[in-house]
Write an enzyme that holds these catalytic residues in place. Structure first.
Site, PDB file in Angstrom:
ATOM      1  N   SER A 199       0.862  -1.163   0.000  1.00 29.08           N
ATOM      2  CA  SER A 199       0.000   0.000   0.000  1.00 29.08           C
ATOM      3  C   SER A 199       0.906   1.223   0.000  1.00 29.08           C
ATOM      4  O   SER A 199       1.642   1.445   0.963  1.00 29.08           O
ATOM      5  CB  SER A 199      -0.891  -0.046   1.246  1.00 29.08           C
ATOM      6  OG  SER A 199      -1.644   1.135   1.369  1.00 29.08           O
ATOM      7  N   LYS A 257      -1.199  -1.078  -4.349  1.00 30.95           N
ATOM      8  CA  LYS A 257      -2.322  -0.203  -3.996  1.00 30.95           C
ATOM      9  C   LYS A 257      -1.832   1.225  -3.921  1.00 30.95           C
ATOM     10  O   LYS A 257      -0.849   1.517  -3.234  1.00 30.95           O
ATOM     11  CB  LYS A 257      -2.895  -0.689  -2.654  1.00 30.95           C
ATOM     12  CG  LYS A 257      -3.905   0.221  -1.995  1.00 30.95           C
ATOM     13  CD  LYS A 257      -4.682  -0.567  -0.944  1.00 30.95           C
ATOM     14  CE  LYS A 257      -4.735   0.145   0.385  1.00 30.95           C
ATOM     15  NZ  LYS A 257      -5.505  -0.631   1.397  1.00 30.95           N
ATOM     16  N   LYS A 263      -2.718   5.043  -2.876  1.00 26.99           N
ATOM     17  CA  LYS A 263      -3.638   5.890  -2.118  1.00 26.99           C
ATOM     18  C   LYS A 263      -3.975   7.104  -2.978  1.00 26.99           C
ATOM     19  O   LYS A 263      -3.078   7.694  -3.605  1.00 26.99           O
ATOM     20  CB  LYS A 263      -2.983   6.321  -0.805  1.00 26.99           C
ATOM     21  CG  LYS A 263      -2.799   5.182   0.188  1.00 26.99           C
ATOM     22  CD  LYS A 263      -4.132   4.714   0.766  1.00 26.99           C
ATOM     23  CE  LYS A 263      -3.913   3.687   1.872  1.00 26.99           C
ATOM     24  NZ  LYS A 263      -5.194   3.289   2.489  1.00 26.99           N
ATOM     25  N   ASP A 278      -7.026   3.242  -3.339  1.00 26.00           N
ATOM     26  CA  ASP A 278      -7.750   3.320  -2.066  1.00 26.00           C
ATOM     27  C   ASP A 278      -7.957   4.790  -1.720  1.00 26.00           C
ATOM     28  O   ASP A 278      -6.985   5.534  -1.576  1.00 26.00           O
ATOM     29  CB  ASP A 278      -6.967   2.605  -0.959  1.00 26.00           C
ATOM     30  CG  ASP A 278      -7.732   2.532   0.361  1.00 26.00           C
ATOM     31  OD1 ASP A 278      -8.866   3.061   0.444  1.00 26.00           O
ATOM     32  OD2 ASP A 278      -7.186   1.942   1.327  1.00 26.00           O
ATOM     33  N   GLU A 287     -11.018   0.992  -3.589  1.00 22.23           N
ATOM     34  CA  GLU A 287     -11.376   0.703  -2.202  1.00 22.23           C
ATOM     35  C   GLU A 287     -11.986   1.930  -1.535  1.00 22.23           C
ATOM     36  O   GLU A 287     -11.429   3.025  -1.617  1.00 22.23           O
ATOM     37  CB  GLU A 287     -10.086   0.262  -1.473  1.00 22.23           C
ATOM     38  CG  GLU A 287     -10.271  -0.212  -0.043  1.00 22.23           C
ATOM     39  CD  GLU A 287      -8.937  -0.690   0.559  1.00 22.23           C
ATOM     40  OE1 GLU A 287      -7.986  -0.963  -0.206  1.00 22.23           O
ATOM     41  OE2 GLU A 287      -8.849  -0.774   1.789  1.00 22.23           O
ATOM     42  N   ASP A 344     -13.821  -1.361   2.810  1.00 19.86           N
ATOM     43  CA  ASP A 344     -12.889  -1.521   3.934  1.00 19.86           C
ATOM     44  C   ASP A 344     -13.613  -0.979   5.174  1.00 19.86           C
ATOM     45  O   ASP A 344     -14.299  -1.730   5.890  1.00 19.86           O
ATOM     46  CB  ASP A 344     -11.589  -0.763   3.612  1.00 19.86           C
ATOM     47  CG  ASP A 344     -10.597  -0.673   4.773  1.00 19.86           C
ATOM     48  OD1 ASP A 344     -10.910  -1.134   5.876  1.00 19.86           O
ATOM     49  OD2 ASP A 344      -9.492  -0.119   4.583  1.00 19.86           O
ATOM     50  N   LYS A 348     -10.039  -6.813   7.803  1.00 25.36           N
ATOM     51  CA  LYS A 348      -9.029  -6.503   8.820  1.00 25.36           C
ATOM     52  C   LYS A 348      -9.602  -7.001  10.132  1.00 25.36           C
ATOM     53  O   LYS A 348     -10.655  -6.509  10.561  1.00 25.36           O
ATOM     54  CB  LYS A 348      -8.795  -4.988   8.918  1.00 25.36           C
ATOM     55  CG  LYS A 348      -8.191  -4.360   7.667  1.00 25.36           C
ATOM     56  CD  LYS A 348      -8.053  -2.845   7.836  1.00 25.36           C
ATOM     57  CE  LYS A 348      -7.484  -2.228   6.571  1.00 25.36           C
ATOM     58  NZ  LYS A 348      -7.436  -0.744   6.663  1.00 25.36           N
ATOM     59  N   GLY A 369      -4.256  -4.224   6.009  1.00 19.16           N
ATOM     60  CA  GLY A 369      -3.234  -3.973   7.029  1.00 19.16           C
ATOM     61  C   GLY A 369      -3.493  -2.655   7.721  1.00 19.16           C
ATOM     62  O   GLY A 369      -4.224  -1.802   7.211  1.00 19.16           O
TER      63      GLY A 369
HETATM   64  O1  OSB Z   1      -7.145   2.029   4.319  1.00 24.69           O
HETATM   65  O2  OSB Z   1      -6.174   0.169   4.168  1.00 24.69           O
HETATM   66  C1  OSB Z   1      -6.223   1.289   4.656  1.00 24.69           C
HETATM   67  C2  OSB Z   1      -3.187   1.866   6.906  1.00 24.69           C
HETATM   68  C3  OSB Z   1      -3.775   2.557   7.940  1.00 24.69           C
HETATM   69  C4  OSB Z   1      -5.101   2.857   7.879  1.00 24.69           C
HETATM   70  C5  OSB Z   1      -5.870   2.463   6.781  1.00 24.69           C
HETATM   71  C6  OSB Z   1      -5.295   1.755   5.735  1.00 24.69           C
HETATM   72  C7  OSB Z   1      -3.923   1.485   5.786  1.00 24.69           C
HETATM   73  C8  OSB Z   1      -3.193   0.816   4.735  1.00 24.69           C
HETATM   74  C9  OSB Z   1      -1.892   0.181   5.170  1.00 24.69           C
HETATM   75  O3  OSB Z   1      -3.516   0.847   3.569  1.00 24.69           O
HETATM   76  C10 OSB Z   1      -1.647  -1.195   4.678  1.00 24.69           C
HETATM   77  C11 OSB Z   1      -0.473  -1.801   5.391  1.00 24.69           C
HETATM   78  O4  OSB Z   1      -0.554  -2.110   6.597  1.00 24.69           O
HETATM   79  O5  OSB Z   1       0.552  -2.005   4.716  1.00 24.69           O
HETATM   80 MG    MG Z   2      -8.398   0.940   3.013  1.00 24.54          MG
END
Ligand code: OSB
Ligand code: MG
Length: 374
Positions: free
Chosen positions: A138, A164, A166, A191, A216, A241, A265, A293
Protein backbone atom coordinates in the site's frame (compact mmCIF):
# COMPACT_ATOMS: atom_id res chain seq x y z
CA UNK A 1 -10.91 -24.33 28.36
CA UNK A 2 -9.03 -21.06 28.79
CA UNK A 3 -9.30 -18.51 31.58
CA UNK A 4 -7.49 -15.23 31.02
CA UNK A 5 -5.65 -14.27 34.18
CA UNK A 6 -3.45 -11.30 33.36
CA UNK A 7 -3.19 -8.70 30.60
CA UNK A 8 -0.32 -6.23 30.25
CA UNK A 9 -0.85 -3.30 27.89
CA UNK A 10 2.32 -1.78 26.43
CA UNK A 11 2.60 1.26 24.19
CA UNK A 12 5.63 1.26 21.94
CA UNK A 13 6.84 3.91 19.49
CA UNK A 14 8.06 2.68 16.13
CA UNK A 15 9.13 5.15 13.41
CA UNK A 16 8.09 4.23 9.86
CA UNK A 17 10.90 4.04 7.29
CA UNK A 18 8.86 6.16 4.90
CA UNK A 19 6.00 8.53 5.80
CA UNK A 20 2.56 7.07 5.03
CA UNK A 21 0.00 9.59 3.79
CA UNK A 22 -3.62 8.69 3.06
CA UNK A 23 -6.50 11.04 2.24
CA UNK A 24 -7.48 11.26 5.91
CA UNK A 25 -4.08 11.82 7.52
CA UNK A 26 -0.31 11.35 7.72
CA UNK A 27 1.67 8.87 9.82
CA UNK A 28 5.44 9.07 10.35
CA UNK A 29 5.75 7.18 13.61
CA UNK A 30 3.42 4.50 14.93
CA UNK A 31 2.17 4.39 18.50
CA UNK A 32 1.38 0.68 18.81
CA UNK A 33 -0.35 -1.17 21.64
CA UNK A 34 1.11 -4.63 22.23
CA UNK A 35 -0.60 -6.89 24.75
CA UNK A 36 0.91 -9.71 26.76
CA UNK A 37 -1.87 -12.07 27.80
CA UNK A 38 -1.52 -14.92 30.29
CA UNK A 39 -4.06 -17.62 31.11
CA UNK A 40 -4.64 -19.51 34.35
CA UNK A 41 -2.24 -22.29 33.28
CA UNK A 42 0.56 -19.79 32.75
CA UNK A 43 0.49 -19.91 28.93
CA UNK A 44 1.51 -16.51 27.57
CA UNK A 45 0.81 -14.97 24.16
CA UNK A 46 1.22 -11.53 22.56
CA UNK A 47 -1.36 -9.64 20.52
CA UNK A 48 -1.69 -6.18 18.99
CA UNK A 49 -4.42 -3.55 19.09
CA UNK A 50 -4.54 -1.95 15.64
CA UNK A 51 -6.19 1.33 16.68
CA UNK A 52 -4.32 4.28 15.21
CA UNK A 53 -2.93 7.47 16.67
CA UNK A 54 -5.93 9.55 15.54
CA UNK A 55 -9.63 8.85 14.86
CA UNK A 56 -9.17 9.40 11.10
CA UNK A 57 -9.66 5.80 9.95
CA UNK A 58 -12.11 4.57 12.58
CA UNK A 59 -13.46 6.28 15.68
CA UNK A 60 -11.10 4.33 17.93
CA UNK A 61 -7.57 5.45 18.82
CA UNK A 62 -4.85 3.78 20.87
CA UNK A 63 -5.93 5.98 23.78
CA UNK A 64 -9.65 5.10 23.61
CA UNK A 65 -8.76 1.42 23.20
CA UNK A 66 -6.48 1.56 26.24
CA UNK A 67 -9.31 2.85 28.43
CA UNK A 68 -11.90 0.48 26.94
CA UNK A 69 -9.71 -2.61 27.39
CA UNK A 70 -8.84 -1.76 30.98
CA UNK A 71 -12.36 -0.62 32.01
CA UNK A 72 -14.59 -3.01 30.01
CA UNK A 73 -12.93 -5.74 27.94
CA UNK A 74 -10.52 -7.09 30.55
CA UNK A 75 -13.07 -7.16 33.41
CA UNK A 76 -15.47 -9.05 31.15
CA UNK A 77 -13.01 -11.79 30.16
CA UNK A 78 -11.50 -12.14 33.64
CA UNK A 79 -13.41 -14.88 35.41
CA UNK A 80 -14.99 -16.18 32.20
CA UNK A 81 -14.19 -19.65 30.92
CA UNK A 82 -13.98 -20.13 27.17
CA UNK A 83 -14.18 -23.59 25.63
CA UNK A 84 -13.42 -22.17 22.19
CA UNK A 85 -11.91 -18.90 20.98
CA UNK A 86 -15.03 -18.40 18.84
CA UNK A 87 -17.01 -17.90 22.07
CA UNK A 88 -15.11 -14.74 23.05
CA UNK A 89 -16.65 -12.40 20.46
CA UNK A 90 -20.29 -13.07 21.45
CA UNK A 91 -19.33 -12.57 25.11
CA UNK A 92 -17.85 -9.18 24.22
CA UNK A 93 -20.89 -8.09 22.18
CA UNK A 94 -23.53 -8.46 24.91
CA UNK A 95 -24.66 -4.91 25.88
CA UNK A 96 -21.29 -3.59 24.72
CA UNK A 97 -21.42 -1.44 21.59
CA UNK A 98 -18.59 -0.77 19.20
CA UNK A 99 -14.89 -0.63 20.13
CA UNK A 100 -14.08 -3.46 17.75
CA UNK A 101 -10.33 -2.88 17.81
CA UNK A 102 -10.20 -2.95 21.61
CA UNK A 103 -12.27 -6.14 21.65
CA UNK A 104 -10.26 -7.74 18.85
CA UNK A 105 -6.95 -7.30 20.71
CA UNK A 106 -8.21 -9.67 23.41
CA UNK A 107 -10.27 -11.92 21.14
CA UNK A 108 -7.24 -12.60 18.94
CA UNK A 109 -5.09 -13.36 21.98
CA UNK A 110 -7.68 -16.00 22.94
CA UNK A 111 -7.17 -17.68 19.56
CA UNK A 112 -3.42 -17.70 20.13
CA UNK A 113 -3.89 -19.14 23.64
CA UNK A 114 -6.01 -21.99 22.26
CA UNK A 115 -3.47 -22.59 19.49
CA UNK A 116 -0.64 -22.77 22.06
CA UNK A 117 -2.67 -25.02 24.33
CA UNK A 118 -3.53 -27.39 21.47
CA UNK A 119 0.02 -27.29 20.07
CA UNK A 120 -1.30 -26.07 16.73
CA UNK A 121 -0.24 -23.25 14.40
CA UNK A 122 -2.83 -20.43 14.52
CA UNK A 123 -3.25 -20.65 10.72
CA UNK A 124 -4.37 -24.27 11.03
CA UNK A 125 -6.63 -23.62 14.05
CA UNK A 126 -8.43 -21.02 11.90
CA UNK A 127 -8.83 -23.48 9.03
CA UNK A 128 -6.12 -22.03 6.80
CA UNK A 129 -5.09 -24.16 3.85
CA UNK A 130 -2.23 -22.19 2.28
CA UNK A 131 1.47 -22.65 3.08
CA UNK A 132 2.39 -19.28 1.54
CA UNK A 133 0.46 -16.11 0.85
CA UNK A 134 0.74 -13.46 -1.86
CA UNK A 135 1.89 -10.04 -0.70
CA UNK A 136 0.87 -6.56 -1.77
CA UNK A 137 2.03 -3.07 -0.91
CA UNK A 138 0.00 0.00 0.00
CA UNK A 139 1.79 3.12 -1.25
CA UNK A 140 0.98 6.45 0.39
CA UNK A 141 0.11 9.62 -1.51
CA UNK A 142 3.23 10.98 -3.22
CA UNK A 143 4.18 14.55 -4.15
CA UNK A 144 3.96 14.05 -7.92
CA UNK A 145 2.96 11.45 -10.52
CA UNK A 146 6.67 10.99 -11.34
CA UNK A 147 7.49 10.24 -7.69
CA UNK A 148 4.64 7.71 -7.58
CA UNK A 149 5.81 5.99 -10.79
CA UNK A 150 9.30 5.68 -9.31
CA UNK A 151 7.95 4.21 -6.05
CA UNK A 152 5.73 1.73 -7.90
CA UNK A 153 8.68 0.67 -10.06
CA UNK A 154 10.64 -0.27 -6.95
CA UNK A 155 7.68 -2.18 -5.52
CA UNK A 156 7.23 -4.18 -8.73
CA UNK A 157 10.96 -4.96 -8.80
CA UNK A 158 10.64 -6.20 -5.20
CA UNK A 159 8.06 -8.75 -6.38
CA UNK A 160 4.80 -7.44 -4.85
CA UNK A 161 1.76 -9.04 -6.46
CA UNK A 162 -0.64 -6.15 -5.93
CA UNK A 163 0.13 -2.43 -5.83
CA UNK A 164 -2.32 -0.20 -4.00
CA UNK A 165 -2.16 3.51 -4.67
CA UNK A 166 -3.64 5.89 -2.12
CA UNK A 167 -5.67 8.60 -3.83
CA UNK A 168 -7.58 11.78 -2.95
CA UNK A 169 -9.00 14.69 -4.99
CA UNK A 170 -6.04 16.45 -6.62
CA UNK A 171 -3.90 13.30 -6.39
CA UNK A 172 -5.93 10.78 -8.35
CA UNK A 173 -6.56 10.38 -12.09
CA UNK A 174 -3.26 11.91 -13.30
CA UNK A 175 -1.33 9.91 -10.73
CA UNK A 176 -2.94 6.57 -11.55
CA UNK A 177 -2.75 7.33 -15.30
CA UNK A 178 1.00 7.95 -15.04
CA UNK A 179 1.52 4.61 -13.29
CA UNK A 180 -0.69 2.77 -15.78
CA UNK A 181 1.25 4.25 -18.72
CA UNK A 182 4.56 3.20 -17.19
CA UNK A 183 3.32 -0.30 -16.23
CA UNK A 184 0.53 -1.37 -18.62
CA UNK A 185 0.03 -4.84 -17.09
CA UNK A 186 0.70 -4.22 -13.37
CA UNK A 187 -1.98 -5.36 -10.85
CA UNK A 188 -2.97 -1.89 -9.64
CA UNK A 189 -5.73 -0.71 -7.33
CA UNK A 190 -6.64 2.58 -5.64
CA UNK A 191 -7.75 3.32 -2.07
CA UNK A 192 -9.54 6.62 -1.40
CA UNK A 193 -10.24 6.27 2.34
CA UNK A 194 -13.60 8.10 2.02
CA UNK A 195 -12.29 11.11 0.08
CA UNK A 196 -15.21 11.32 -2.38
CA UNK A 197 -18.99 11.73 -2.54
CA UNK A 198 -21.54 10.66 -5.13
CA UNK A 199 -21.09 14.06 -6.79
CA UNK A 200 -17.65 12.78 -7.87
CA UNK A 201 -19.10 9.81 -9.76
CA UNK A 202 -18.29 11.19 -13.23
CA UNK A 203 -14.77 12.06 -12.07
CA UNK A 204 -14.21 8.58 -10.64
CA UNK A 205 -15.56 7.04 -13.84
CA UNK A 206 -12.28 8.10 -15.50
CA UNK A 207 -10.64 5.32 -13.50
CA UNK A 208 -12.65 2.75 -15.47
CA UNK A 209 -10.24 3.25 -18.39
CA UNK A 210 -7.19 2.45 -16.24
CA UNK A 211 -8.07 -1.20 -15.56
CA UNK A 212 -7.77 -1.22 -11.81
CA UNK A 213 -8.32 -4.48 -9.96
CA UNK A 214 -10.63 -2.47 -7.67
CA UNK A 215 -11.24 0.88 -5.98
CA UNK A 216 -11.38 0.70 -2.20
CA UNK A 217 -13.80 2.68 -0.03
CA UNK A 218 -14.30 5.79 -2.19
CA UNK A 219 -17.28 7.09 -0.14
CA UNK A 220 -18.04 7.73 3.53
CA UNK A 221 -16.52 5.47 6.19
CA UNK A 222 -19.87 4.05 7.31
CA UNK A 223 -21.71 4.07 3.98
CA UNK A 224 -23.30 1.07 2.29
CA UNK A 225 -26.21 2.60 0.32
CA UNK A 226 -24.35 5.21 -1.76
CA UNK A 227 -21.60 2.76 -2.62
CA UNK A 228 -24.33 0.64 -4.25
CA UNK A 229 -25.35 3.58 -6.42
CA UNK A 230 -21.73 4.29 -7.33
CA UNK A 231 -21.07 0.62 -8.13
CA UNK A 232 -23.95 0.69 -10.63
CA UNK A 233 -22.16 3.54 -12.45
CA UNK A 234 -18.62 2.08 -12.44
CA UNK A 235 -17.19 -0.96 -14.20
CA UNK A 236 -14.25 -0.97 -11.75
CA UNK A 237 -15.18 -3.25 -8.82
CA UNK A 238 -15.67 -1.47 -5.51
CA UNK A 239 -14.01 -3.01 -2.44
CA UNK A 240 -15.26 -2.00 0.99
CA UNK A 241 -12.89 -1.52 3.93
CA UNK A 242 -14.07 0.99 6.60
CA UNK A 243 -17.80 0.21 6.12
CA UNK A 244 -17.48 -3.50 6.92
CA UNK A 245 -17.43 -3.66 10.71
CA UNK A 246 -19.22 -7.00 11.16
CA UNK A 247 -20.62 -9.99 9.32
CA UNK A 248 -23.98 -8.16 9.19
CA UNK A 249 -22.45 -5.25 7.30
CA UNK A 250 -20.85 -7.73 4.87
CA UNK A 251 -24.29 -9.23 4.32
CA UNK A 252 -25.67 -5.72 3.68
CA UNK A 253 -22.98 -5.09 1.06
CA UNK A 254 -23.79 -8.33 -0.72
CA UNK A 255 -27.56 -7.78 -0.58
CA UNK A 256 -27.40 -4.19 -1.82
CA UNK A 257 -24.51 -4.84 -4.26
CA UNK A 258 -22.47 -2.03 -2.70
CA UNK A 259 -19.24 -3.70 -3.73
CA UNK A 260 -17.80 -6.88 -5.22
CA UNK A 261 -14.79 -7.46 -2.94
CA UNK A 262 -14.11 -7.14 0.80
CA UNK A 263 -10.91 -6.12 2.59
CA UNK A 264 -10.97 -7.99 5.91
CA UNK A 265 -9.03 -6.50 8.82
CA UNK A 266 -9.53 -8.52 11.99
CA UNK A 267 -9.19 -5.45 14.23
CA UNK A 268 -11.89 -3.54 12.36
CA UNK A 269 -14.45 -6.37 12.62
CA UNK A 270 -13.85 -7.32 16.26
CA UNK A 271 -11.49 -10.24 15.78
CA UNK A 272 -10.90 -13.55 14.07
CA UNK A 273 -14.31 -15.14 14.63
CA UNK A 274 -16.00 -12.33 12.67
CA UNK A 275 -13.17 -12.33 10.11
CA UNK A 276 -13.73 -16.00 9.46
CA UNK A 277 -17.53 -15.59 9.33
CA UNK A 278 -17.15 -12.80 6.74
CA UNK A 279 -14.70 -15.00 4.81
CA UNK A 280 -17.21 -17.88 4.80
CA UNK A 281 -20.16 -15.67 3.83
CA UNK A 282 -18.20 -14.14 0.95
CA UNK A 283 -17.05 -17.58 -0.24
CA UNK A 284 -20.70 -18.68 -0.37
CA UNK A 285 -21.58 -15.66 -2.52
CA UNK A 286 -18.55 -15.77 -4.82
CA UNK A 287 -17.09 -12.57 -3.33
CA UNK A 288 -13.28 -12.68 -3.11
CA UNK A 289 -11.60 -11.28 0.01
CA UNK A 290 -8.12 -10.10 0.95
CA UNK A 291 -6.44 -9.22 4.22
CA UNK A 292 -5.92 -5.52 4.84
CA UNK A 293 -3.23 -3.97 7.03
CA UNK A 294 -3.02 -1.27 9.67
CA UNK A 295 0.74 -0.70 9.59
CA UNK A 296 1.05 -3.43 12.21
CA UNK A 297 4.22 -4.53 13.94
CA UNK A 298 5.32 -8.12 13.38
CA UNK A 299 2.91 -9.20 16.14
CA UNK A 300 -0.28 -8.02 14.42
CA UNK A 301 1.13 -9.19 11.10
CA UNK A 302 1.32 -12.77 12.43
CA UNK A 303 -2.45 -12.82 12.96
CA UNK A 304 -3.05 -11.34 9.49
CA UNK A 305 -0.81 -13.93 7.84
CA UNK A 306 -2.63 -16.77 9.61
CA UNK A 307 -6.01 -15.35 8.52
CA UNK A 308 -4.84 -14.85 4.92
CA UNK A 309 -4.07 -18.58 4.70
CA UNK A 310 -7.82 -19.31 4.48
CA UNK A 311 -9.01 -20.46 1.04
CA UNK A 312 -11.15 -17.48 -0.07
CA UNK A 313 -8.28 -15.01 0.48
CA UNK A 314 -7.64 -15.17 -3.25
CA UNK A 315 -6.37 -11.60 -3.71
CA UNK A 316 -2.93 -10.51 -2.40
CA UNK A 317 -3.24 -8.70 0.94
CA UNK A 318 -1.75 -5.46 2.26
CA UNK A 319 0.81 -7.73 3.87
CA UNK A 320 4.33 -6.51 3.33
CA UNK A 321 7.57 -7.76 4.90
CA UNK A 322 8.82 -6.18 8.15
CA UNK A 323 11.58 -4.29 6.31
CA UNK A 324 9.00 -2.35 4.26
CA UNK A 325 7.87 -0.63 7.46
CA UNK A 326 10.60 -0.75 10.12
CA UNK A 327 14.37 -0.58 10.57
CA UNK A 328 13.93 -3.52 12.89
CA UNK A 329 10.75 -5.42 13.86
CA UNK A 330 9.78 -6.72 17.32
CA UNK A 331 9.58 -10.39 16.25
CA UNK A 332 12.05 -13.05 15.15
CA UNK A 333 12.34 -14.08 12.49
CA UNK A 334 11.16 -10.89 10.81
CA UNK A 335 8.47 -11.22 8.13
CA UNK A 336 10.04 -11.63 4.70
CA UNK A 337 8.93 -12.42 1.17
CA UNK A 338 10.69 -14.11 -1.73
CA UNK A 339 11.39 -12.60 -5.16
CA UNK A 340 7.99 -13.84 -6.36
CA UNK A 341 6.26 -11.82 -3.64
CA UNK A 342 5.27 -14.83 -1.55
CA UNK A 343 5.39 -14.92 2.27
CA UNK A 344 5.64 -18.24 4.13
CA UNK A 345 2.89 -19.10 6.62
CA UNK A 346 4.74 -20.32 9.72
CA UNK A 347 3.53 -23.88 10.29
CA UNK A 348 6.50 -25.34 12.13
CA UNK A 349 5.47 -24.31 15.63
CA UNK A 350 2.32 -23.73 17.68
CA UNK A 351 0.70 -20.33 18.09
CA UNK A 352 1.37 -17.24 15.98
CA UNK A 353 4.59 -18.68 14.59
CA UNK A 354 7.13 -16.01 15.47
CA UNK A 355 9.10 -15.32 18.66
CA UNK A 356 8.56 -12.02 20.45
CA UNK A 357 11.66 -9.90 21.08
CA UNK A 358 10.66 -8.88 24.61
CA UNK A 359 13.91 -6.98 25.20
CA UNK A 360 13.31 -4.84 22.14
CA UNK A 361 9.70 -4.24 23.19
CA UNK A 362 10.89 -3.19 26.65
CA UNK A 363 13.33 -0.71 25.05
CA UNK A 364 10.57 0.79 22.90
CA UNK A 365 7.87 0.92 25.60
CA UNK A 366 6.70 4.35 26.75
CA UNK A 367 3.90 3.21 29.07
CA UNK A 368 2.50 -0.03 30.37
CA UNK A 369 -0.26 -1.22 32.67
CA UNK A 370 -0.95 -4.68 34.07
CA UNK A 371 -4.54 -5.85 34.67
CA UNK A 372 -5.23 -8.98 36.74
CA UNK A 373 -8.24 -11.19 37.40
CA UNK A 374 -9.27 -11.01 41.03
O1 OSB B 1 -7.15 2.03 4.32
O2 OSB B 1 -6.17 0.17 4.17
C1 OSB B 1 -6.22 1.29 4.66
C2 OSB B 1 -3.19 1.87 6.91
C3 OSB B 1 -3.78 2.56 7.94
C4 OSB B 1 -5.10 2.86 7.88
C5 OSB B 1 -5.87 2.46 6.78
C6 OSB B 1 -5.30 1.75 5.73
C7 OSB B 1 -3.92 1.48 5.79
C8 OSB B 1 -3.19 0.82 4.74
C9 OSB B 1 -1.89 0.18 5.17
O3 OSB B 1 -3.52 0.85 3.57
C10 OSB B 1 -1.65 -1.20 4.68
C11 OSB B 1 -0.47 -1.80 5.39
O4 OSB B 1 -0.55 -2.11 6.60
O5 OSB B 1 0.55 -2.00 4.72
MG1 MG C 1 -8.40 0.94 3.01
Amino acid sequence: MIRIQEITLNEIRLPLKEPFRISSGLCTERRIMLLKVRDADGVTVWSECVAGEHPNYASETIDTAWVVISEYVAPRVFGAEFEQAAHVHPALERNFRGHNMAKAAIEMAAWALIAERDGMPLARLLGGTRTEIATGISIGIQASPAALVERVGRALADGYRKIKLKIEPGHDIDFVQAVRSAYPDAPLMADANNAYTLKDAAHLKQLDHLHLVMIEQPLAYDDIVRHAELQRMLTTPICLDESITSVDRAEDMITLKSGRIINIKPGRVGGLQQSRAIHDLCAKHGIPVWCGGMLESGVGRAYNVALASLPNFTIPGDLSPSARYWERDVVTPEWTMNAQGMMQVPLDRPGIGVAIDENRIADLTVRSQTLRAR
